[in-house]
Motif scaffolding. Structure first.
Motif, mmCIF file in Angstrom:
data_model
loop_
_atom_site.group_PDB
_atom_site.id
_atom_site.type_symbol
_atom_site.label_atom_id
_atom_site.label_comp_id
_atom_site.label_asym_id
_atom_site.label_seq_id
_atom_site.Cartn_x
_atom_site.Cartn_y
_atom_site.Cartn_z
ATOM 1 N N VAL A 26 0.569 -1.365 -0.020
ATOM 2 C CA VAL A 26 0.040 0.273 -0.035
ATOM 3 C C VAL A 26 0.822 1.231 0.002
ATOM 4 N N GLU A 27 2.050 1.112 0.768
ATOM 5 C CA GLU A 27 2.748 2.456 0.894
ATOM 6 C C GLU A 27 3.582 2.608 -0.612
ATOM 7 N N ARG A 28 4.056 1.676 -1.197
ATOM 8 C CA ARG A 28 4.359 1.787 -2.393
ATOM 9 C C ARG A 28 3.663 2.028 -3.519
ATOM 10 N N GLU A 29 2.447 1.223 -3.600
ATOM 11 C CA GLU A 29 1.747 1.693 -4.719
ATOM 12 C C GLU A 29 0.592 2.599 -4.771
ATOM 13 N N VAL A 30 0.278 2.895 -3.649
ATOM 14 C CA VAL A 30 -0.870 4.065 -3.455
ATOM 15 C C VAL A 30 -0.204 5.397 -2.881
ATOM 16 N N VAL A 31 0.446 5.155 -1.660
ATOM 17 C CA VAL A 31 0.780 6.411 -0.759
ATOM 18 C C VAL A 31 2.020 7.192 -1.694
ATOM 19 N N ALA A 32 2.855 6.251 -2.060
ATOM 20 C CA ALA A 32 4.065 6.760 -2.802
ATOM 21 C C ALA A 32 3.828 7.707 -4.203
#
Length: 159
Positions: A121-127
């Motif tokens: 989620v951090e890599r694909e959405v938040v970032a």
């Protein structure tokens, strides 16, 4: 909250990270969130706890950024709360009247809280959302800089 300083610092660190991610989810577009959910959340059960509900919030401002606060006007917001897989609860509040966007943002908040899914989620959405926001800010700054006018005062020699 606990009296153990190490635990308190860790809880504050997690709280700051969650605030950052919730902000990213709230600023993401519904289409982007929907596509990302198809990749990351497929097969998970999302039960709506509350909402989506649309309402108004009062927007306040300050003259010059530091003056006395004043009521600027009202803005529409939509909020939602969901339970993911019968366990994790996620919340979201987004500007505007898009209930599906609020529901998806809440679902991503819940998914982010699942330790096994947090990295993706951090890599694909938040970032991706933070990069898009930073790019839009750079473009806006460059556009503004292109219209900058330097004013200067010349001292006249008549005095």
């Amino acid at each position: 909250m606990t009296d153990d300083p190490g635990r308190r610092a860790e809880a504050e660190k997690r709280g700051g990270a969650r605030r950052r991610t919730v902000s990213a989810f709230a600023q993401a577009g519904a289409g982007f969130l929907s596509e990302a959910w198809d990749r990351l959340g497929a097969g998970r059960t999302v039960a709506v706890i509350r909402g989506p509900e649309t309402g108004l919030v009062m927007v306040r401002g300050r003259a010059g950024g530091g003056g006395a606060p004043f009521n600027l006007g009202e803005a529409s917001v939509t909020r939602a709360s969901v339970r993911l897989d019968g366990e994790t609860v996620g919340h979201a509040m987004v500007l505007g009247r898009d209930g599906e966007r609020a529901r998806l943002a809440a679902a991503f908040d819940a998914l982010w809280q699942v330790e096994a899914a947090r990295g993706a989620v951090e890599r694909e959405v938040v970032a991706a959302v933070e990069a898009a926001i930073a790019s839009a800010d750079r473009d806006r700054r460059a556009e503004t800089e292109a219209t900058k006018v330097d004013f200067f005062t010349m001292m006249r020699g008549e005095d």
